[in-house]
Design a protein around this motif. Sequence first.
Motif, PDB file in Angstrom:
ATOM      1  N   LEU A   1      10.359   3.478   3.113  1.00  0.00           N
ATOM      2  CA  LEU A   1      11.346   4.460   2.670  1.00  0.00           C
ATOM      3  C   LEU A   1      11.821   5.312   3.851  1.00  0.00           C
ATOM      4  CD1 LEU A   1      12.938   5.848   0.442  1.00  0.00           C
ATOM      5  CD2 LEU A   1      10.914   7.224  -0.081  1.00  0.00           C
ATOM      6  N   ILE A   2      10.902   5.671   4.743  1.00  0.00           N
ATOM      7  CA  ILE A   2      11.289   6.421   5.945  1.00  0.00           C
ATOM      8  C   ILE A   2      12.265   5.616   6.783  1.00  0.00           C
ATOM      9  CG2 ILE A   2      10.409   7.266   8.177  1.00  0.00           C
ATOM     10  CD1 ILE A   2       7.852   8.114   6.630  1.00  0.00           C
ATOM     11  N   SER A   3      11.979   4.345   6.963  1.00  0.00           N
ATOM     12  CA  SER A   3      12.888   3.471   7.712  1.00  0.00           C
ATOM     13  C   SER A   3      14.264   3.437   7.061  1.00  0.00           C
ATOM     14  CB  SER A   3      12.307   2.056   7.793  1.00  0.00           C
ATOM     15  OG  SER A   3      13.238   1.155   8.372  1.00  0.00           O
ATOM     16  N   PHE A   4      14.281   3.320   5.731  1.00  0.00           N
ATOM     17  CA  PHE A   4      15.555   3.311   5.004  1.00  0.00           C
ATOM     18  C   PHE A   4      16.346   4.587   5.259  1.00  0.00           C
ATOM     19  CE2 PHE A   4      17.698   4.785   1.086  1.00  0.00           C
ATOM     20  CZ  PHE A   4      18.732   3.855   1.045  1.00  0.00           C
TER      21      PHE A   4
ATOM     22  N   LEU B   1      13.932  -5.037   4.552  1.00  0.00           N
ATOM     23  CA  LEU B   1      14.920  -4.814   3.504  1.00  0.00           C
ATOM     24  C   LEU B   1      15.426  -3.378   3.513  1.00  0.00           C
ATOM     25  CD1 LEU B   1      13.431  -6.797   0.471  1.00  0.00           C
ATOM     26  CD2 LEU B   1      15.383  -7.425   1.896  1.00  0.00           C
ATOM     27  N   SER B   2      14.633  -2.466   4.077  1.00  0.00           N
ATOM     28  CA  SER B   2      15.079  -1.074   4.178  1.00  0.00           C
ATOM     29  C   SER B   2      16.333  -0.976   5.037  1.00  0.00           C
ATOM     30  CB  SER B   2      13.965  -0.204   4.780  1.00  0.00           C
ATOM     31  OG  SER B   2      13.640  -0.623   6.101  1.00  0.00           O
ATOM     32  N   VAL B   3      16.380  -1.765   6.106  1.00  0.00           N
ATOM     33  CA  VAL B   3      17.550  -1.776   6.985  1.00  0.00           C
ATOM     34  C   VAL B   3      18.731  -2.449   6.291  1.00  0.00           C
ATOM     35  CG1 VAL B   3      18.423  -2.459   9.255  1.00  0.00           C
ATOM     36  CG2 VAL B   3      16.006  -1.860   8.970  1.00  0.00           C
ATOM     37  N   THR B   4      18.448  -3.530   5.588  1.00  0.00           N
ATOM     38  CA  THR B   4      19.499  -4.259   4.874  1.00  0.00           C
ATOM     39  C   THR B   4      20.171  -3.376   3.826  1.00  0.00           C
ATOM     40  OG1 THR B   4      18.290  -6.334   5.172  1.00  0.00           O
ATOM     41  CG2 THR B   4      19.998  -6.294   3.470  1.00  0.00           C
ATOM     42  N   LEU B   5      19.339  -2.676   3.039  1.00  0.00           N
ATOM     43  CA  LEU B   5      19.879  -1.806   1.992  1.00  0.00           C
ATOM     44  C   LEU B   5      20.689  -0.668   2.611  1.00  0.00           C
ATOM     45  CD1 LEU B   5      20.036  -1.179  -1.006  1.00  0.00           C
ATOM     46  CD2 LEU B   5      17.905   0.114  -0.803  1.00  0.00           C
ATOM     47  N   ALA B   6      20.192  -0.108   3.711  1.00  0.00           N
ATOM     48  CA  ALA B   6      20.919   0.970   4.383  1.00  0.00           C
ATOM     49  C   ALA B   6      22.259   0.479   4.916  1.00  0.00           C
ATOM     50  CB  ALA B   6      20.077   1.531   5.528  1.00  0.00           C
ATOM     51  N   ALA B   7      22.269  -0.741   5.446  1.00  0.00           N
ATOM     52  CA  ALA B   7      23.515  -1.308   5.972  1.00  0.00           C
ATOM     53  C   ALA B   7      24.521  -1.578   4.867  1.00  0.00           C
ATOM     54  CB  ALA B   7      23.217  -2.601   6.734  1.00  0.00           C
ATOM     55  N   ALA B   8      24.018  -1.867   3.671  1.00  0.00           N
ATOM     56  CA  ALA B   8      24.917  -2.134   2.551  1.00  0.00           C
ATOM     57  C   ALA B   8      25.442  -0.843   1.921  1.00  0.00           C
ATOM     58  CB  ALA B   8      24.188  -2.965   1.487  1.00  0.00           C
TER      59      ALA B   8
ATOM     60  N   THR C   1       0.854  -1.185   0.000  1.00  0.00           N
ATOM     61  CA  THR C   1       0.000   0.000   0.000  1.00  0.00           C
ATOM     62  C   THR C   1       0.896   1.244   0.000  1.00  0.00           C
ATOM     63  OG1 THR C   1      -0.050   0.040   2.412  1.00  0.00           O
ATOM     64  CG2 THR C   1      -1.773  -1.231   1.295  1.00  0.00           C
ATOM     65  N   PRO C   2       0.348   2.420  -0.361  1.00  0.00           N
ATOM     66  CA  PRO C   2       1.173   3.639  -0.335  1.00  0.00           C
ATOM     67  C   PRO C   2       1.822   3.890   1.029  1.00  0.00           C
ATOM     68  CG  PRO C   2      -0.847   4.046  -1.545  1.00  0.00           C
ATOM     69  CD  PRO C   2      -0.983   2.666  -0.958  1.00  0.00           C
ATOM     70  N   THR C   3       1.068   3.685   2.107  1.00  0.00           N
ATOM     71  CA  THR C   3       1.642   3.921   3.433  1.00  0.00           C
ATOM     72  C   THR C   3       2.761   2.944   3.733  1.00  0.00           C
ATOM     73  OG1 THR C   3      -0.290   4.978   4.430  1.00  0.00           O
ATOM     74  CG2 THR C   3       1.155   3.778   5.918  1.00  0.00           C
ATOM     75  N   PHE C   4       2.598   1.677   3.343  1.00  0.00           N
ATOM     76  CA  PHE C   4       3.660   0.694   3.573  1.00  0.00           C
ATOM     77  C   PHE C   4       4.933   1.109   2.840  1.00  0.00           C
ATOM     78  CE2 PHE C   4       6.121  -2.992   2.239  1.00  0.00           C
ATOM     79  CZ  PHE C   4       6.323  -3.654   3.443  1.00  0.00           C
ATOM     80  N   ILE C   5       4.792   1.513   1.582  1.00  0.00           N
ATOM     81  CA  ILE C   5       5.958   1.887   0.773  1.00  0.00           C
ATOM     82  C   ILE C   5       6.635   3.128   1.357  1.00  0.00           C
ATOM     83  CG2 ILE C   5       6.694   2.724  -1.500  1.00  0.00           C
ATOM     84  CD1 ILE C   5       4.392   1.016  -2.695  1.00  0.00           C
ATOM     85  N   ILE C   6       5.847   4.150   1.711  1.00  0.00           N
ATOM     86  CA  ILE C   6       6.422   5.386   2.266  1.00  0.00           C
ATOM     87  C   ILE C   6       7.075   5.115   3.615  1.00  0.00           C
ATOM     88  CG2 ILE C   6       5.857   7.678   3.172  1.00  0.00           C
ATOM     89  CD1 ILE C   6       3.619   7.774   1.025  1.00  0.00           C
ATOM     90  N   ASN C   7       6.417   4.321   4.450  1.00  0.00           N
ATOM     91  CA  ASN C   7       6.974   3.997   5.765  1.00  0.00           C
ATOM     92  C   ASN C   7       8.281   3.211   5.639  1.00  0.00           C
ATOM     93  OD1 ASN C   7       6.803   3.842   8.721  1.00  0.00           O
ATOM     94  ND2 ASN C   7       6.374   1.677   8.400  1.00  0.00           N
TER      95      ASN C   7
END
Length: 405
Positions: A16-19, A141-148, A8-14
């Motif tokens: 991205l915020i986590s990332f 995956l937002s955390v994983t990508l940020a860690a990479a 959903t839009p909120t899931f995607i935006i949230n």
Amino acid sequence: MKKESIFTPTFIINTLISFLFYIVFYVLTSSIGTYALEQLHQSTVVSLSLSSIFVIGALVGRVWTGITITRFGMKRLLYVGGIIFLVLTFGYYLTTSIPLLFIIRIIQGAGFGIGATASGTIAGHVVPAMRRGEGIGYYALSVTLAAAVGPALSIMIYSSFGFSILLGLALILLVLTFVLIFFVHVKELSPEERAHALTHQPKGVDKYIEKSALPISIVAFLAGFIDSAILTGMGTFSTDLHVPLAGSLFFTMYAVLIFLSRPFTGRLFDSKGDNWVFHPTFFFYTIAMLLVGLAGFFNSSLGFITLLIAGSAFGLGYGGVAPFGQAVAIRDSNKERIGVATSTFFGFLDLGVGGGPIVLGAIIPMLGQGMKGFQNLYLYSAPAVIIVWIIYYLVHGKHQKNVVK
């Protein structure tokens, strides 16, 4: 039956915020120690402490968020965390005083902990209950990508342009985060639900810790403690092996395998049950630690390849602990306690990852000098993971039944 949508839009935006939260964390933490060493002429102890003190602040922020999110609401605390994170980042420009930098780091860590916990709680609410493992897996995956991306980006910008430009990047990303929060739409507890939850809020320790999340949180603490050996030692270990590139590629392979496996493992968690994911997770985690230790016995070429294989196994192993552990923690708690469950789980995980270096730093010299100390640490870590695996089975796994769908 038609599946409810995860994206959903909120899931995607949230997500991205986590990332953005995590990439700012990694961007600043990866270079603050070097900045203190090179520009402020501080000792190694002070430099490392500036990195780790952030985790203490994050832990405090997570605990506070867990017990207040019912009263204030998820989105409001997401704003609070974002504001604290943003404002304290400006503070780096205003001082070179070490005591003041410690204060900035711990308060900034609290802001990060508040924002990250609020974001994780929102994810738990907006993901369909029947697809929670899959949804939380994608969110993580937002955390994983940020860690990479974060550490590499930090080192590149700091070495080329300096710490001030790095701070500028962090501020831009946090301003963007603040704007994105406006577009998050989540159904908060109704006034009646909030009043009921506050009236029946547990007293004492139960107010701060969700008991149903404790078993999987203890497992996460132990797994994170072992992981800290990789986070703090891989750079030194791979350099001593004369394959420093393998140290970087280890984490690249870790991230790649998480991305490739997450759609499969998420669906497996939801369709088959916890053990179908966690038993392979601990198997690959054990193999990863064993391979890292064995790499020290090989020549540079073979050691290089071994570390890449170990990084892949690490992604299939430890990479599953946080997302599926969080999914278990929030699944087994009541709706109004999802925030406390999230803070309990990540508080224990952060405590393991953040506290591990302090304990392991004292243990490594006992295991050998230089590379030998790290090599033995990794070899001993393999049976340590097996012990955590057994603990998982005793406190959680044996109580789980396979899901039939």
